[in-house]
Each structure stands twice: as C-alpha cells, then as structure tokens.
Motif scaffolding. Structure first.
Motif, PDB file in Angstrom:
ATOM      1  N   PHE A   4       0.871  -1.166   0.000  1.00  0.00           N
ATOM      2  CA  PHE A   4       0.000   0.000   0.000  1.00  0.00           C
ATOM      3  C   PHE A   4       0.912   1.221   0.000  1.00  0.00           C
ATOM      4  O   PHE A   4       1.579   1.520   0.997  1.00  0.00           O
ATOM      5  N   VAL A   5       0.964   1.912  -1.129  1.00  0.00           N
ATOM      6  CA  VAL A   5       1.941   2.982  -1.328  1.00  0.00           C
ATOM      7  C   VAL A   5       1.235   4.334  -1.372  1.00  0.00           C
ATOM      8  O   VAL A   5       0.272   4.523  -2.118  1.00  0.00           O
ATOM      9  N   GLY A   6       1.749   5.274  -0.569  1.00  0.00           N
ATOM     10  CA  GLY A   6       1.258   6.638  -0.642  1.00  0.00           C
ATOM     11  C   GLY A   6       1.840   7.341  -1.852  1.00  0.00           C
ATOM     12  O   GLY A   6       3.060   7.452  -2.002  1.00  0.00           O
ATOM     13  N   ALA A   7       0.977   7.811  -2.738  1.00  0.00           N
ATOM     14  CA  ALA A   7       1.430   8.432  -3.991  1.00  0.00           C
ATOM     15  C   ALA A   7       1.903   9.864  -3.802  1.00  0.00           C
ATOM     16  O   ALA A   7       2.497  10.442  -4.706  1.00  0.00           O
ATOM     17  N   GLY A   8       1.641  10.430  -2.625  1.00  0.00           N
ATOM     18  CA  GLY A   8       1.933  11.840  -2.412  1.00  0.00           C
ATOM     19  C   GLY A   8       0.743  12.695  -2.807  1.00  0.00           C
ATOM     20  O   GLY A   8      -0.308  12.207  -3.234  1.00  0.00           O
ATOM     21  N   SER A   9       0.916  13.999  -2.659  1.00  0.00           N
ATOM     22  CA  SER A   9      -0.217  14.917  -2.788  1.00  0.00           C
ATOM     23  C   SER A   9      -0.549  15.327  -4.211  1.00  0.00           C
ATOM     24  O   SER A   9      -1.562  15.994  -4.438  1.00  0.00           O
ATOM     25  N   LEU A  17      11.173   7.768  -2.155  1.00  0.00           N
ATOM     26  CA  LEU A  17      12.076   6.872  -2.875  1.00  0.00           C
ATOM     27  C   LEU A  17      11.638   5.423  -2.717  1.00  0.00           C
ATOM     28  O   LEU A  17      11.687   4.630  -3.661  1.00  0.00           O
ATOM     29  N   ARG A  18      11.172   5.072  -1.514  1.00  0.00           N
ATOM     30  CA  ARG A  18      10.697   3.706  -1.289  1.00  0.00           C
ATOM     31  C   ARG A  18       9.473   3.416  -2.142  1.00  0.00           C
ATOM     32  O   ARG A  18       9.335   2.327  -2.712  1.00  0.00           O
ATOM     33  N   GLY A  19       8.583   4.404  -2.244  1.00  0.00           N
ATOM     34  CA  GLY A  19       7.403   4.216  -3.075  1.00  0.00           C
ATOM     35  C   GLY A  19       7.757   3.996  -4.529  1.00  0.00           C
ATOM     36  O   GLY A  19       7.165   3.147  -5.215  1.00  0.00           O
ATOM     37  N   VAL A  20       8.737   4.744  -5.035  1.00  0.00           N
ATOM     38  CA  VAL A  20       9.183   4.570  -6.424  1.00  0.00           C
ATOM     39  C   VAL A  20       9.751   3.178  -6.638  1.00  0.00           C
ATOM     40  O   VAL A  20       9.458   2.515  -7.648  1.00  0.00           O
ATOM     41  N   GLU A  21      10.549   2.706  -5.691  1.00  0.00           N
ATOM     42  CA  GLU A  21      11.136   1.372  -5.829  1.00  0.00           C
ATOM     43  C   GLU A  21      10.057   0.292  -5.855  1.00  0.00           C
ATOM     44  O   GLU A  21      10.154  -0.679  -6.620  1.00  0.00           O
ATOM     45  N   PRO A 107       4.550   4.991   3.555  1.00  0.00           N
ATOM     46  CA  PRO A 107       3.953   6.321   3.777  1.00  0.00           C
ATOM     47  C   PRO A 107       4.130   7.239   2.577  1.00  0.00           C
ATOM     48  O   PRO A 107       5.024   7.047   1.738  1.00  0.00           O
ATOM     49  N   GLY A 108       3.276   8.260   2.530  1.00  0.00           N
ATOM     50  CA  GLY A 108       3.366   9.263   1.473  1.00  0.00           C
ATOM     51  C   GLY A 108       3.173  10.659   2.030  1.00  0.00           C
ATOM     52  O   GLY A 108       2.828  10.834   3.189  1.00  0.00           O
ATOM     53  N   VAL A 109       3.376  11.650   1.199  1.00  0.00           N
ATOM     54  CA  VAL A 109       3.189  13.048   1.588  1.00  0.00           C
ATOM     55  C   VAL A 109       1.710  13.394   1.445  1.00  0.00           C
ATOM     56  O   VAL A 109       1.166  13.384   0.345  1.00  0.00           O
ATOM     57  N   SER A 110       1.061  13.691   2.549  1.00  0.00           N
ATOM     58  CA  SER A 110      -0.363  14.012   2.508  1.00  0.00           C
ATOM     59  C   SER A 110      -0.596  15.398   1.915  1.00  0.00           C
ATOM     60  O   SER A 110       0.251  16.293   2.017  1.00  0.00           O
TER      61      SER A 110
END
Length: 251
Positions: A4-9, A17-21, A107-110
C-alpha cells in the motif's frame, strides 16, 4: 506481496524513494485514478498490468490482488497522499489478513502537508495553536456526532478540512456556531502540489463566497485558524535565553 503505497499529494516527485522502488518492481498496480496523478505510472515497468480503482468495487480490487498472488506476483495499491488518511485501506488489509496475504504500508506526503507548503504556513505556532484537527464535513459518508465541525471548532485550534468542498455554506456556519469568529483567517488550497494548484486566502465568514466566486467545487482543502495570521511568539528552541540538551543559555 501487496504494498500500500502513498502516492503523495499530486506532484510526481513527491512520492518517496521507497514508493518509487515498489512501483518499479510491481507486476500489478491498482491506483486510485480519481486523485492519483497518472504521471506516477511512468515508474511502472514494461508489462506491468495497471488498473484504475476509481472504476472498481472493493471486491473487484481484491480479485485482481488474489489473481496476482496466485501467480506469485507483486501488487502495488497506489493511494493518494498517505494511505492512513481517508484511504479506505483498513477494509482491504482485514480481508488480506483472512486470506493470509502479506502486505506492507509505504507512507506518502499528505495533501495537508502540500497545502501548508503552498501557503508557506506552519500549523503549530507558539502561543497560537499546538494542535491540528484533520476532519471532514458529514456528507454521503457520515461523521460521528462527537466529531462534528462545530464541536472541533470550540477548541479554536488549527483545522484542516478534507472532502468538504461542496458543503462550504454549512461548513462556515458550523465553524462560527462552534466558536470561531467570522474574521478568523482561512485559506482554500485547490489541488495542492499539482501543476494547476491554486490558493485563496479568506476568512471563516467568506469561505463559501470565495469557493463560489472562484468556481472551486472539489479537490480542495480548507484550512482554518489563527496560524494564518501574523501574531505568534518566537520558538523557545532557538531562543538564546533557553537551555536545551545541546546548548546552554546565553548569559
């Protein structure tokens, strides 16, 4: 495995970087197409199967995940912002638990962080507010009575209001009934960090007028509180007369 990846705002470079990987390694991506910037899908590898969950039910999402698991594949469930806020992830995780499917959150940037950045604002100013209420108006999705806008407004702290762009008339009434003065500073941030981001500063009593005048009816955060004003106290942390664990106060 499911991530479950946070895409950011919104801005594609605000994913972690973890989400991209995780995206690069995915065999299947299920993304929240109503809010996630499709530019993020550029990170997916060739041959990755991509599904838009805006057009799917929970059951259909789970069928895609189960099919990928049966093939030994990796799935990324790409949610807007950070999945922990209004992400509807718990219901997915509970079912994956019953199926014995392993998963992990990234986590992602809310958007509430993106909105503050758009305004160059700090939510927690000394002597103004040290608390942030993240909430929403009751609409088709109900809100517990104890969590009404009116009840939170009584605290007078910083408020960040999600998912309420179409309810601003009632919203500003509840804010005032709860205790905010109509002249309290407020702001509207439309599509925080997206290329077409817009910001509008107003007051509690002019939230609805500002939204209407600027034709904003969705995808906006409403920020309320005196953190948007000019008055606050200097932080003790950097006060030369204040001793910390790292330096002594100046005499």
């Amino acid at each position: 495995m499911v991530y479950f990846v946070g895409a950011g705002s919104g801005a594609p470079d605000l994913i972690t970087l973890r989400g991209v990987e995780r995206l690069k390694a995915a065999d299947v991506v299920i993304y929240a197409g109503s809010l996630v910037n499709p530019a993020l899908l550029q990170y997916a590898k060739d041959g990755c199967r991509i599904h838009n969950s805006a057009e799917m039910t929970l059951e259909q999402v789970l069928e895609v995940i189960k099919d990928a698991e049966a093939k030994g594949e990796t799935t990324v469930r790409l949610h807007t912002g950070d999945p922990c806020l209004y992400g509807a992830v718990r219901e997915q995780m509970d079912i994956l638990d019953t199926l014995g499917v392993a998963y992990e959150s990234v986590p992602g940037v809310s958007s509430f962080c993106g909105a503050a950045a758009a305004l160059n604002a700090e939510y927690t100013l000394p002597s103004v507010s040290q608390s942030v209420v993240i909430t929403r108006m009751a609409g088709r999705t109900p809100v517990p009575d104890r969590e009404s806008i009116k009840s939170f407004a009584a605290h007078g702290c910083t408020m960040v209001i999600f998912l309420s762009s179409g309810l601003t008339g009632a919203l500003q009434e509840e804010l005032i009934q709860g205790g905010y003065d109509g002249a309290t500073p407020a702001a509207i941030v439309y599509k925080a960090t997206w290329p077409d981001e817009k910001t509008f500063r107003c007051t509690v009593s002019t939230i609805h007028e500002t939204m209407t005048k600027n034709n904003i009816s969705n995808t906006a955060l409403i920020l309320v509180g005196n953190f948007l004003g000019r008055d606050y106290e200097r932080s003790k942390l950097y006060d030369p007369a204040f001793t910390t664990a790292f330096r002594a106060a100046e005499q």
